[in-house]
Write a protein that holds these residues in place. Structure first.
Motif, PDB file in Angstrom:
ATOM      1  N   UNK A 295      93.890   5.738  29.359  1.00 42.91           N
ATOM      2  CA  UNK A 295      93.682   5.427  27.943  1.00 42.91           C
ATOM      3  C   UNK A 295      92.816   6.513  27.333  1.00 42.91           C
ATOM      4  N   UNK A 296      93.268   7.107  26.234  1.00 35.07           N
ATOM      5  CA  UNK A 296      92.509   8.126  25.518  1.00 35.07           C
ATOM      6  C   UNK A 296      92.022   7.521  24.208  1.00 35.07           C
ATOM      7  N   UNK A 297      90.721   7.536  24.011  1.00 34.91           N
ATOM      8  CA  UNK A 297      90.147   6.943  22.809  1.00 34.91           C
ATOM      9  C   UNK A 297      90.448   7.811  21.595  1.00 34.91           C
ATOM     10  N   UNK A 298      90.971   7.198  20.546  1.00 41.01           N
ATOM     11  CA  UNK A 298      91.329   7.921  19.329  1.00 41.01           C
ATOM     12  C   UNK A 298      90.083   8.163  18.493  1.00 41.01           C
ATOM     13  N   UNK A 299      89.665   9.422  18.387  1.00 46.42           N
ATOM     14  CA  UNK A 299      88.477   9.758  17.623  1.00 46.42           C
ATOM     15  C   UNK A 299      88.780  10.886  16.651  1.00 46.42           C
ATOM     16  N   UNK A 300      88.157  10.826  15.474  1.00 41.99           N
ATOM     17  CA  UNK A 300      88.365  11.838  14.451  1.00 41.99           C
ATOM     18  C   UNK A 300      87.323  12.946  14.583  1.00 41.99           C
ATOM     19  N   UNK A 301      87.636  14.147  14.085  1.00 43.20           N
ATOM     20  CA  UNK A 301      86.667  15.251  14.167  1.00 43.20           C
ATOM     21  C   UNK A 301      85.370  14.920  13.429  1.00 43.20           C
ATOM     22  N   UNK A 302      84.271  15.448  13.928  1.00 42.09           N
ATOM     23  CA  UNK A 302      82.993  15.277  13.243  1.00 42.09           C
ATOM     24  C   UNK A 302      82.963  16.137  11.983  1.00 42.09           C
ATOM     25  N   UNK A 303      82.237  15.688  10.972  1.00 44.47           N
ATOM     26  CA  UNK A 303      82.168  16.411   9.705  1.00 44.47           C
ATOM     27  C   UNK A 303      81.506  17.773   9.891  1.00 44.47           C
ATOM     28  N   UNK A 304      80.461  17.817  10.752  1.00 49.26           N
ATOM     29  CA  UNK A 304      79.703  19.044  10.921  1.00 49.26           C
ATOM     30  C   UNK A 304      80.486  20.111  11.678  1.00 49.26           C
ATOM     31  N   UNK A 305      81.003  19.760  12.865  1.00 44.96           N
ATOM     32  CA  UNK A 305      81.623  20.761  13.721  1.00 44.96           C
ATOM     33  C   UNK A 305      83.136  20.819  13.613  1.00 44.96           C
ATOM     34  N   UNK A 306      83.732  19.753  13.033  1.00 48.66           N
ATOM     35  CA  UNK A 306      85.190  19.627  12.922  1.00 48.66           C
ATOM     36  C   UNK A 306      85.880  19.693  14.288  1.00 48.66           C
ATOM     37  N   UNK A 307      85.153  19.278  15.331  1.00 50.34           N
ATOM     38  CA  UNK A 307      85.730  19.234  16.670  1.00 50.34           C
ATOM     39  C   UNK A 307      85.972  17.783  17.082  1.00 50.34           C
ATOM     40  N   UNK A 308      86.836  17.615  18.081  1.00 53.83           N
ATOM     41  CA  UNK A 308      87.167  16.281  18.582  1.00 53.83           C
ATOM     42  C   UNK A 308      86.754  16.181  20.043  1.00 53.83           C
ATOM     43  N   UNK A 309      85.993  15.158  20.375  1.00 53.57           N
ATOM     44  CA  UNK A 309      85.665  14.873  21.764  1.00 53.57           C
ATOM     45  C   UNK A 309      86.534  13.702  22.227  1.00 53.57           C
ATOM     46  N   UNK A 310      87.385  13.951  23.203  1.00 51.65           N
ATOM     47  CA  UNK A 310      88.281  12.916  23.702  1.00 51.65           C
ATOM     48  C   UNK A 310      87.650  12.199  24.896  1.00 51.65           C
ATOM     49  N   UNK A 311      87.586  10.873  24.831  1.00 56.36           N
ATOM     50  CA  UNK A 311      87.102  10.070  25.952  1.00 56.36           C
ATOM     51  C   UNK A 311      88.301   9.508  26.702  1.00 56.36           C
ATOM     52  N   UNK A 312      88.323   9.703  28.015  1.00 54.78           N
ATOM     53  CA  UNK A 312      89.463   9.339  28.853  1.00 54.78           C
ATOM     54  C   UNK A 312      89.059   8.202  29.792  1.00 54.78           C
ATOM     55  N   UNK A 313      89.764   7.077  29.706  1.00 52.33           N
ATOM     56  CA  UNK A 313      89.510   5.920  30.561  1.00 52.33           C
ATOM     57  C   UNK A 313      90.699   5.729  31.504  1.00 52.33           C
ATOM     58  N   UNK A 314      90.433   5.216  32.696  1.00 49.33           N
ATOM     59  CA  UNK A 314      91.509   4.896  33.631  1.00 49.33           C
ATOM     60  C   UNK A 314      90.971   3.968  34.706  1.00 49.33           C
ATOM     61  N   UNK A 315      91.872   3.405  35.508  1.00 47.88           N
ATOM     62  CA  UNK A 315      91.503   2.515  36.608  1.00 47.88           C
ATOM     63  C   UNK A 315      91.697   3.227  37.935  1.00 47.88           C
ATOM     64  N   UNK A 316      90.810   2.954  38.910  1.00 46.39           N
ATOM     65  CA  UNK A 316      90.906   3.567  40.224  1.00 46.39           C
ATOM     66  C   UNK A 316      90.314   2.629  41.279  1.00 46.39           C
ATOM     67  N   UNK A 317      90.895   2.680  42.479  1.00 49.28           N
ATOM     68  CA  UNK A 317      90.321   1.911  43.596  1.00 49.28           C
ATOM     69  C   UNK A 317      89.610   2.839  44.574  1.00 49.28           C
ATOM     70  N   UNK A 318      89.083   3.967  44.079  1.00 45.62           N
ATOM     71  CA  UNK A 318      88.435   4.982  44.936  1.00 45.62           C
ATOM     72  C   UNK A 318      87.216   4.451  45.647  1.00 45.62           C
ATOM     73  N   UNK A 319      86.618   3.361  45.154  1.00 42.17           N
ATOM     74  CA  UNK A 319      85.433   2.787  45.815  1.00 42.17           C
ATOM     75  C   UNK A 319      85.816   1.722  46.837  1.00 42.17           C
ATOM     76  N   UNK A 320      87.102   1.632  47.136  1.00 41.56           N
ATOM     77  CA  UNK A 320      87.543   0.657  48.127  1.00 41.56           C
ATOM     78  C   UNK A 320      88.372  -0.431  47.462  1.00 41.56           C
TER      79      UNK A 320
END
Length: 323
Positions: A295-320
């Motif tokens: 899942x990628x969180x939909x975020x708009x660019x910041x007014x100051x930098x006009x850049x987008x930071x994408x947050x990536x979510x997912x599921x994993x059983x790496x801890x067992x």
């Protein structure tokens, strides 16, 4: 940020606010011995014990829908929102009438449903079986994206229905079939469909294998948990596949002429431009364990930098397997 409990927590999505200040994370969990939807307020912590924090998502009555998962939001209106989810439970006739369920019976092992949510007037809420997309097989893991310039919505989902037109899917994992003289094992493929924003009915579902060319999104193995999002008009598809043994995440860049597709949604102008596995030495996303439900969180660019930071979510059983 890490969300975990002793149960299976998967299918993350962020859907605005639900009666709380700030964004809300929605997950599916079997912590109560069957799959339910939980909401978790987004707070600034590196690790959150979701067993104590999560609560049942009250939009769904336990009597109306049982064994549900994978909620995605179809539009963002505050007082009128539509949600797509999957369910393998069949409501009783009394509950079906109360919720105005059309085609309430589940056709196969799991079906896609759409809920209309009218804030402050829940007696008008309705849930329908998305008959035009469902089959008598297993249909699940829906994801939706909107191409705003053309006003076209696109949905992708996973299904193990029999496909004899160039796809690989067939019911029941590893069951053996002979189709048109070729042997195949039961597996799931990713399908797509389209509709104009605000309309009810989707176009006929299409197996992506018939459009993908040499960059294989679908394979003779399982393709699960797709996630679609558009960035500057370009659709991206992230999904999980066990083609390499365990379930890994893959990233596909899609080239779609939405304006041409709007003229004939049953014959979309689509091709896969690039396909990249996300498991590599440059990140810690891919492991020898199973990674699903991106899942990628939909975020708009910041007014100051006009850049987008994408947050990536997912599921994993790496801890067992117990985490």
């Amino acid at each position: 940020m890490l969300f975990r409990s002793p149960a299976d927590d998967f299918a993350p999505a962020i859907i605005g606010t639900i009666g709380e200040d700030g964004d809300t994370l929605i997950i599916t969990s079997n912590r109560e011995k069957r799959e339910k939807i939980y909401i978790i307020p987004m707070i600034d912590k590196e690790e959150i014990d979701t067993l104590n924090l999560g609560k049942t998502y009250s939009m769904f009555s336990n009597n109306a829908i049982r064994n549900i998962g994978g909620v995605v939001q179809s539009d963002g209106f505050t007082k009128y929102r539509r949600f797509i989810f999957a369910s393998s439970g069949v409501p009783d006739s009394k509950t079906a009438r109360f919720f105005d369920l059309s085609g309430a019976d589940v056709k196969g092992g799991s079906d896609l449903f759409e809920k209309i949510y009218r804030q402050g007037n829940t007696t008008l809420d309705s849930i329908r079986n998305v008959d035009e997309l469902n089959s008598t097989a297993w249909d699940s893991h829906p994801t939706i994206a909107l191409h705003e310039p053309s006003g076209i919505e696109m949905i992708s989902f996973s299904s193990d229905r029999i496909d004899t037109n160039g796809g690989f899917s067939a019911p029941y994992e590893n069951a053996i079939y002979t189709i048109k003289g070729v042997q195949r094992k039961g597996n799931s493929d990713l399908y797509i469909a389209f509709r104009k924003f605000g309309e009810k009915v989707w176009s006929s579902p299409i197996n992506i294998a018939t459009l993908q060319g040499s960059l294989e999104v679908n394979t003779p193995f399982n393709e699960y948990s797709p996630f679609l999002y558009c960035l500057e008009g370009t659709p991206y598809l992230v999904f999980s596949s066990n083609r390499a043994g365990n379930y890994d995440l893959y990233y596909a860049v899609m080239d779609i002429d939405f304006f041409a597709t709007a003229e004939n949604m049953n014959h979309p102008k689509l091709k896969v431009e690039d396909l990249v596995p996300l498991g590599n030495k440059d990140n810690d996303i891919g492991t020898e364990f199973d990674e699903l439900f991106p899942f990628v969180r939909n975020q708009k660019p910041t007014v100051q930098s006009k850049t987008v930071t994408q947050e990536f979510f997912y599921s994993s059983d790496r801890f067992g397997k117990t985490n």
